[in-house]
Write a protein that holds these residues in place. Structure first.
Motif, PDB file in Angstrom:
ATOM      1  N   ALA A 289     132.028  78.373  69.706  1.00 48.66           N
ATOM      2  CA  ALA A 289     132.847  77.160  69.678  1.00 48.66           C
ATOM      3  C   ALA A 289     132.798  76.500  68.295  1.00 48.66           C
ATOM      4  O   ALA A 289     133.824  76.013  67.798  1.00 48.66           O
ATOM      5  N   ARG A 290     131.631  76.494  67.698  1.00 48.06           N
ATOM      6  CA  ARG A 290     131.520  75.920  66.354  1.00 48.06           C
ATOM      7  C   ARG A 290     132.318  76.742  65.349  1.00 48.06           C
ATOM      8  O   ARG A 290     132.989  76.181  64.465  1.00 48.06           O
ATOM      9  N   HIS A 291     132.281  78.043  65.499  1.00 48.37           N
ATOM     10  CA  HIS A 291     133.018  78.923  64.583  1.00 48.37           C
ATOM     11  C   HIS A 291     134.523  78.683  64.695  1.00 48.37           C
ATOM     12  O   HIS A 291     135.241  78.695  63.686  1.00 48.37           O
ATOM     13  N   ARG A 292     135.003  78.464  65.911  1.00 51.00           N
ATOM     14  CA  ARG A 292     136.442  78.264  66.132  1.00 51.00           C
ATOM     15  C   ARG A 292     136.837  76.788  66.046  1.00 51.00           C
ATOM     16  O   ARG A 292     138.024  76.455  66.132  1.00 51.00           O
ATOM     17  N   ASP A 293     135.850  75.909  65.857  1.00 51.57           N
ATOM     18  CA  ASP A 293     136.077  74.472  65.779  1.00 51.57           C
ATOM     19  C   ASP A 293     136.804  73.947  67.021  1.00 51.57           C
ATOM     20  O   ASP A 293     137.807  73.230  66.933  1.00 51.57           O
ATOM     21  N   VAL A 294     136.282  74.312  68.183  1.00 52.46           N
ATOM     22  CA  VAL A 294     136.795  73.760  69.438  1.00 52.46           C
ATOM     23  C   VAL A 294     135.652  73.039  70.152  1.00 52.46           C
ATOM     24  O   VAL A 294     134.478  73.320  69.927  1.00 52.46           O
TER      25      VAL A 294
ATOM     26  N   GLU B 139     134.004  62.759  83.581  1.00 52.74           N
ATOM     27  CA  GLU B 139     133.615  63.755  82.589  1.00 52.74           C
ATOM     28  C   GLU B 139     134.830  64.318  81.861  1.00 52.74           C
ATOM     29  O   GLU B 139     134.765  64.624  80.664  1.00 52.74           O
ATOM     30  N   VAL B 140     135.950  64.442  82.578  1.00 55.82           N
ATOM     31  CA  VAL B 140     137.163  64.959  81.951  1.00 55.82           C
ATOM     32  C   VAL B 140     137.657  64.004  80.876  1.00 55.82           C
ATOM     33  O   VAL B 140     138.015  64.426  79.770  1.00 55.82           O
ATOM     34  N   ARG B 141     137.687  62.718  81.182  1.00 55.42           N
ATOM     35  CA  ARG B 141     138.144  61.755  80.180  1.00 55.42           C
ATOM     36  C   ARG B 141     137.211  61.723  78.973  1.00 55.42           C
ATOM     37  O   ARG B 141     137.671  61.586  77.830  1.00 55.42           O
ATOM     38  N   ALA B 142     135.913  61.869  79.209  1.00 58.88           N
ATOM     39  CA  ALA B 142     134.974  61.915  78.090  1.00 58.88           C
ATOM     40  C   ALA B 142     135.227  63.149  77.235  1.00 58.88           C
ATOM     41  O   ALA B 142     135.180  63.086  75.989  1.00 58.88           O
ATOM     42  N   PHE B 143     135.495  64.279  77.883  1.00 62.11           N
ATOM     43  CA  PHE B 143     135.753  65.509  77.136  1.00 62.11           C
ATOM     44  C   PHE B 143     137.077  65.413  76.377  1.00 62.11           C
ATOM     45  O   PHE B 143     137.181  65.859  75.231  1.00 62.11           O
ATOM     46  N   GLU B 144     138.075  64.819  76.992  1.00 65.20           N
ATOM     47  CA  GLU B 144     139.350  64.638  76.302  1.00 65.20           C
ATOM     48  C   GLU B 144     139.178  63.758  75.061  1.00 65.20           C
ATOM     49  O   GLU B 144     139.823  63.996  74.024  1.00 65.20           O
ATOM     50  N   SER B 145     138.307  62.769  75.145  1.00 67.96           N
ATOM     51  CA  SER B 145     138.031  61.924  73.976  1.00 67.96           C
ATOM     52  C   SER B 145     137.403  62.737  72.852  1.00 67.96           C
ATOM     53  O   SER B 145     137.695  62.510  71.667  1.00 67.96           O
ATOM     54  N   MET B 146     136.540  63.689  73.211  1.00 64.94           N
ATOM     55  CA  MET B 146     135.961  64.585  72.207  1.00 64.94           C
ATOM     56  C   MET B 146     137.047  65.381  71.506  1.00 64.94           C
ATOM     57  O   MET B 146     137.031  65.554  70.284  1.00 64.94           O
ATOM     58  N   ILE B 147     137.998  65.868  72.284  1.00 67.67           N
ATOM     59  CA  ILE B 147     139.074  66.686  71.719  1.00 67.67           C
ATOM     60  C   ILE B 147     139.930  65.861  70.773  1.00 67.67           C
ATOM     61  O   ILE B 147     140.222  66.274  69.644  1.00 67.67           O
TER      62      ILE B 147
ATOM     63  N   SER C  55     139.330  62.902  69.317  1.00 62.38           N
ATOM     64  CA  SER C  55     138.633  62.282  68.179  1.00 62.38           C
ATOM     65  C   SER C  55     138.074  63.299  67.190  1.00 62.38           C
ATOM     66  O   SER C  55     137.803  62.960  66.037  1.00 62.38           O
ATOM     67  N   GLY C  56     137.873  64.524  67.661  1.00 61.96           N
ATOM     68  CA  GLY C  56     137.233  65.529  66.813  1.00 61.96           C
ATOM     69  C   GLY C  56     135.724  65.437  66.826  1.00 61.96           C
ATOM     70  O   GLY C  56     135.035  66.205  66.156  1.00 61.96           O
ATOM     71  N   ASP C  57     135.185  64.491  67.599  1.00 61.01           N
ATOM     72  CA  ASP C  57     133.737  64.329  67.722  1.00 61.01           C
ATOM     73  C   ASP C  57     133.200  65.390  68.678  1.00 61.01           C
ATOM     74  O   ASP C  57     133.579  65.443  69.848  1.00 61.01           O
ATOM     75  N   ARG C  58     132.307  66.239  68.200  1.00 61.55           N
ATOM     76  CA  ARG C  58     131.796  67.335  69.015  1.00 61.55           C
ATOM     77  C   ARG C  58     130.377  67.053  69.537  1.00 61.55           C
ATOM     78  O   ARG C  58     129.693  67.951  70.009  1.00 61.55           O
ATOM     79  N   SER C  59     129.912  65.805  69.485  1.00 59.83           N
ATOM     80  CA  SER C  59     128.531  65.497  69.842  1.00 59.83           C
ATOM     81  C   SER C  59     128.251  65.643  71.336  1.00 59.83           C
ATOM     82  O   SER C  59     127.119  65.896  71.741  1.00 59.83           O
ATOM     83  N   GLY C  60     129.264  65.437  72.167  1.00 58.36           N
ATOM     84  CA  GLY C  60     129.068  65.605  73.607  1.00 58.36           C
ATOM     85  C   GLY C  60     128.784  64.330  74.351  1.00 58.36           C
ATOM     86  O   GLY C  60     128.738  64.328  75.578  1.00 58.36           O
TER      87      GLY C  60
END
Length: 331
Positions: free
Chosen positions: A110-115, A281-289, A291-296
């Motif tokens: 995931a880090r390699h593909r930046d997802v 959890e879905v809304r939190a994950f969508e926020s990651m997508i 914002s680009g924040d991958r911290s979790g």
């Protein structure tokens, strides 16, 4: 930005997840199954526009931004990697993988593909858990010293059922134990030592297990889980100046009480009227997508790996082995 979701798998957890999240307005655009008929049936039931008869076709769908992996544990790593290679963000059902080595492979990819990639530990995102986390951070119970939690269910006994099949990652630990282990890691951090004892079925999976984990600073957690008995399933965080008691069923919307050193109730909360809560959890994950924040956020990927490593060690001590253990060793 509206995140468009695809689903890999059409089993019971996929149905619960999609049903709950659809009611909350989450946008599902495609579902993939091993057969076209299964995909079409699922799509018709939940109003999903497209049905794919293979996981490969699902991840190749250009209208899918994020994929929810809802297949059995033994497939989690491969299905997550398939989606990541296609450039999709991935939310993987718990337990994240079979082993910590598999988890690291998925995270590295995931880090390699930046997802974005995250474990679907929905309990962490419930409003009650957010409040409890804040109470601990504010020092309302002093320094947390002990976490106690159980997860007991009376589940199917059929030896061919996935829960009892080692080839599918069966046993109590990956289905049930992951909840209290993750809870302990959430409160006390990654363990520095693990001691486990358990009972194995004739198929070689754990029917019950108890784990004592030592965390930084000498704090401890004790968890127990079993797939053939029932209990209230409660949890407590015990601090030097008080404790938080979470009632049955602690990993779902429920009630909790903050108590002082003498046991008197200082504060309480009732969340039993809330929806099941997968949408949090879905809304939190969508926020990651977006914002680009991958911290979790509430489910950092580093803690997912720590949970998998703790369960690896507990399984080793009890004698539960999966095929993935051999392949992980080989790598």
């Amino acid at each position: 930005m509206t995140v468009r979701w695809g689903v890999i798998g059409t089993g019971g957890i996929a149905r619960s997840f999609v049903g709950d999240c659809t009611a909350a307005g989450v946008a599902f655009v495609a579902v993939g199954s091993r057969t076209q008929a299964s995909a079409e049936s699922f799509a018709a039931e939940y109003g999903i526009p497209r049905a794919h008869g293979s996981y490969e076709d699902l991840v190749a769908d250009p209208d899918v931004d994020a994929v929810y992996v809802a297949t059995p544990h033994a497939r989690h790593a491969d299905d997550a990697l398939l989606a990541i290679e296609a450039g999709k963000h991935v939310l993987v059902e718990k337990a994240f993988t079979i082993t910590a080595a598999e988890a690291r492979r998925v995270v590295d990819a995931a880090r390699h593909r930046d997802v974005a990639v995250m474990e679907a530990m929905w309990t962490r995102f419930l409003p009650q858990m957010t409040m409890i986390r804040e109470l601990v951070a504010e020092g309302r119970i002093g320094r947390p010293r002990v976490v106690e939690a159980t997860h007991h269910q009376d589940l199917p006994r059929d030896p061919s059922h996935r829960l009892n099949d080692p080839a599918l990652g069966g046993g109590a630990i990956l289905d049930l134990g992951v909840y209290p282990v993750s809870f302990a890691v959430d409160v006390l951090g990654a363990p520095v030592a693990v001691a486990a004892a358990g009972t194995l079925s004739d198929q070689g999976v754990d029917t019950q297990m108890g784990i004592v984990m030592t965390h930084e600073g000498g704090t401890q957690s004790t968890v127990h889980f079993a797939l053939d008995v029932r209990s209230p399933n409660t949890a407590s965080i015990i601090g030097e100046d008080g404790r938080i008691d979470i009632d049955a069923t602690w990993y779902t919307p429920t009630t909790w009480r903050l108590r002082d050193r003498d046991g008197a109730v200082v504060e309480e909360y009732d969340s039993r009227e809330e929806l099941a809560g997968y949408a949090h959890e879905v809304r939190a994950f969508e926020s990651m997508i977006v914002s680009g924040d991958r911290s979790g956020g509430a489910m950092p990927i580093a803690q997912t790996i720590a949970v998998m490593a703790a369960m690896d060690e507990a399984r080793r001590q009890v004698g539960v082995r999966y095929a993935a253990d051999d392949s992980s060793t080989a790598r």
